[in-house]
Design a protein around this motif. Structure first.
Motif, PDB file in Angstrom:
ATOM      1  N   SER A  73     -26.509 -16.479 104.325  1.00  0.00           N
ATOM      2  CA  SER A  73     -26.561 -15.069 103.923  1.00  0.00           C
ATOM      3  C   SER A  73     -25.902 -14.282 105.362  1.00  0.00           C
ATOM      4  O   SER A  73     -26.668 -14.025 106.382  1.00  0.00           O
ATOM      5  N   VAL A  74     -24.852 -13.556 105.099  1.00  0.00           N
ATOM      6  CA  VAL A  74     -24.238 -12.771 106.165  1.00  0.00           C
ATOM      7  C   VAL A  74     -24.409 -11.409 105.802  1.00  0.00           C
ATOM      8  O   VAL A  74     -24.137 -10.718 104.840  1.00  0.00           O
ATOM      9  N   SER A 128     -13.553 -10.793 108.242  1.00  0.00           N
ATOM     10  CA  SER A 128     -13.880 -11.986 109.221  1.00  0.00           C
ATOM     11  C   SER A 128     -14.887 -13.005 108.739  1.00  0.00           C
ATOM     12  O   SER A 128     -14.878 -14.188 108.858  1.00  0.00           O
ATOM     13  N   VAL A 129     -15.504 -12.402 107.696  1.00  0.00           N
ATOM     14  CA  VAL A 129     -16.273 -13.379 106.691  1.00  0.00           C
ATOM     15  C   VAL A 129     -15.516 -14.014 105.686  1.00  0.00           C
ATOM     16  O   VAL A 129     -15.778 -15.078 105.434  1.00  0.00           O
ATOM     17  N   GLU A 130     -14.795 -13.107 104.887  1.00  0.00           N
ATOM     18  CA  GLU A 130     -14.102 -13.643 103.772  1.00  0.00           C
ATOM     19  C   GLU A 130     -13.093 -14.871 104.222  1.00  0.00           C
ATOM     20  O   GLU A 130     -12.943 -15.366 103.223  1.00  0.00           O
ATOM     21  N   ASN A 131     -12.683 -14.871 105.550  1.00  0.00           N
ATOM     22  CA  ASN A 131     -11.694 -15.611 105.855  1.00  0.00           C
ATOM     23  C   ASN A 131     -12.245 -16.927 106.313  1.00  0.00           C
ATOM     24  O   ASN A 131     -11.568 -17.988 106.891  1.00  0.00           O
ATOM     25  N   GLN A 132     -13.786 -17.208 106.301  1.00  0.00           N
ATOM     26  CA  GLN A 132     -14.275 -18.339 106.775  1.00  0.00           C
ATOM     27  C   GLN A 132     -13.788 -19.444 105.990  1.00  0.00           C
ATOM     28  O   GLN A 132     -13.624 -19.411 104.681  1.00  0.00           O
ATOM     29  N   ASP A 173     -19.298  -2.897 113.336  1.00  0.00           N
ATOM     30  CA  ASP A 173     -18.206  -2.705 113.979  1.00  0.00           C
ATOM     31  C   ASP A 173     -17.837  -4.137 114.921  1.00  0.00           C
ATOM     32  O   ASP A 173     -16.960  -4.186 115.719  1.00  0.00           O
ATOM     33  N   ASP A 174     -18.694  -5.255 114.491  1.00  0.00           N
ATOM     34  CA  ASP A 174     -18.304  -6.341 115.136  1.00  0.00           C
ATOM     35  C   ASP A 174     -17.781  -7.269 114.176  1.00  0.00           C
ATOM     36  O   ASP A 174     -17.686  -7.013 112.919  1.00  0.00           O
ATOM     37  N   TYR A 175     -17.534  -8.633 114.528  1.00  0.00           N
ATOM     38  CA  TYR A 175     -16.741  -9.472 113.537  1.00  0.00           C
ATOM     39  C   TYR A 175     -17.037 -10.864 113.905  1.00  0.00           C
ATOM     40  O   TYR A 175     -17.254 -11.322 115.332  1.00  0.00           O
ATOM     41  N   THR A 193     -12.235 -18.347 112.104  1.00  0.00           N
ATOM     42  CA  THR A 193     -12.421 -18.729 110.768  1.00  0.00           C
ATOM     43  C   THR A 193     -13.216 -19.915 110.583  1.00  0.00           C
ATOM     44  O   THR A 193     -13.455 -20.380 109.423  1.00  0.00           O
ATOM     45  N   LYS A 194     -13.528 -20.641 111.714  1.00  0.00           N
ATOM     46  CA  LYS A 194     -14.489 -21.764 111.707  1.00  0.00           C
ATOM     47  C   LYS A 194     -15.969 -21.527 112.108  1.00  0.00           C
ATOM     48  O   LYS A 194     -16.855 -22.654 112.082  1.00  0.00           O
ATOM     49  N   VAL A 195     -16.391 -20.485 112.298  1.00  0.00           N
ATOM     50  CA  VAL A 195     -17.697 -19.963 112.696  1.00  0.00           C
ATOM     51  C   VAL A 195     -18.805 -20.852 111.689  1.00  0.00           C
ATOM     52  O   VAL A 195     -19.688 -21.480 112.267  1.00  0.00           O
TER      53      VAL A 195
END
Length: 273
Positions: A10-11, A28-32, A93-95, A99-101
């Motif tokens: 859960s982000v 940045s989350v959607e592109n994971q 304001d962070d990200y 894409t591999k996190v």
């Protein structure tokens, strides 16, 4: 994003008056590459157009506060609605760093199920740098007393651990991480280390809590000190005493900042005469 029986992550993104940053955070989350996650965005009564930008995203869980509860309240709302095995907090304001996190975190955790994963992160903005966790700086004693970045977003939390210990953030208070981190790290029985950057932290953003100097900063700093001192009455430890002394020093520094502003104002008035 399709609903899954078992969600891994859960982000939780918290948003308050960050219209120029929020979309980069969401993307940045959607592109994971790893897709077994849910994205929860909590808007804490933004007035700058953030809420309007969020309306275009129909693929996320959206929570909109009717009254401002500060960052702690926004995180609590996200936690209340989270379904994932692990929780990652992300300030608006962070990200996520790349894409591999989530993919790398998933492989690291595997079936070990630690209470907390200490995360590496990069710093951009006013300050620059990379912070990587090591065995030396991930001991319980260090994380309680010596952690320079004692915040919720530099850790990945097992949700069942947070729920079982009834761990929540103080609401309507600045520096809400102080009490939460102390309690969570004290109770954590297992941890792992992600020795790679997961977040990019934006330092020195104008109008952020850490860059604004106001009396609420000092009031809430004092509330944290009082709460920590009450904990010390029940269970005094060397690490807790160090933590209290650090918070007292921060309070002194903030009072000095107020004093310097006051001197500048007086100087300006005298000059005007």
């Amino acid at each position: 994003m399709e609903e899954k029986d078992e969600i891994r992550f859960s982000v939780i993104i918290t948003a308050y008056n960050i219209k120029d940053y929020i979309e980069k955070s969401i993307k940045s989350v959607e592109n994971q590459s790893f897709k077994n996650y849910e994205l929860i965005v909590v808007d804490d009564c933004s007035t700058d157009g953030t809420r309007e930008k969020l309306k275009k995203y129909t693929n996320i869980k959206m929570i909109q506060h009717e009254e401002n509860k500060c960052l702690g309240g926004a995180r609590n709302s996200g936690l209340k609605n989270a379904k994932g095995e692990y929780v990652i907090f992300l300030d608006g304001d962070d990200y996520l760093n790349n894409t591999k996190v989530l993919e790398k975190l998933n492989k690291l955790i595997d079936t070990n199920m630690p209470d907390v994963v200490y995360l590496g992160f990069e710093i951009t903005g006013k300050k620059q740098g990379t912070i990587i966790p090591t065995p030396e700086n991930c001991t319980k004693a260090y994380r309680i007393a010596g952690d320079r970045y004692a915040n919720a977003w530099s850790k990945c939390w097992r949700r069942e651990f947070l729920k079982r210990n009834e761990l929540k953030f103080p609401e309507n208070r600045y520096y809400e991480d102080v009490i939460f981190i102390y309690q969570a790290i004290s109770k954590a029985e297992s941890y792992m280390i992600a020795d790679f950057p997961t977040h990019t932290y934006y330092s020195g953003r104008p109008n952020s809590i850490t860059t604004n100097v106001c009396f609420k900063n000092i009031h809430d700093n004092l509330y944290n000190i009082e709460e920590l001192m009450e904990m010390a009455k029940e269970n005094e430890t060397e690490e807790l005493n160090i933590k209290i002394q650090k918070e007292i020093q921060r309070c002194k520094e903030r009072i000095d900042e107020i004093n310097n502003i006051y001197k500048d104002v007086r100087s300006g008035k005298n000059h005007a005469r």
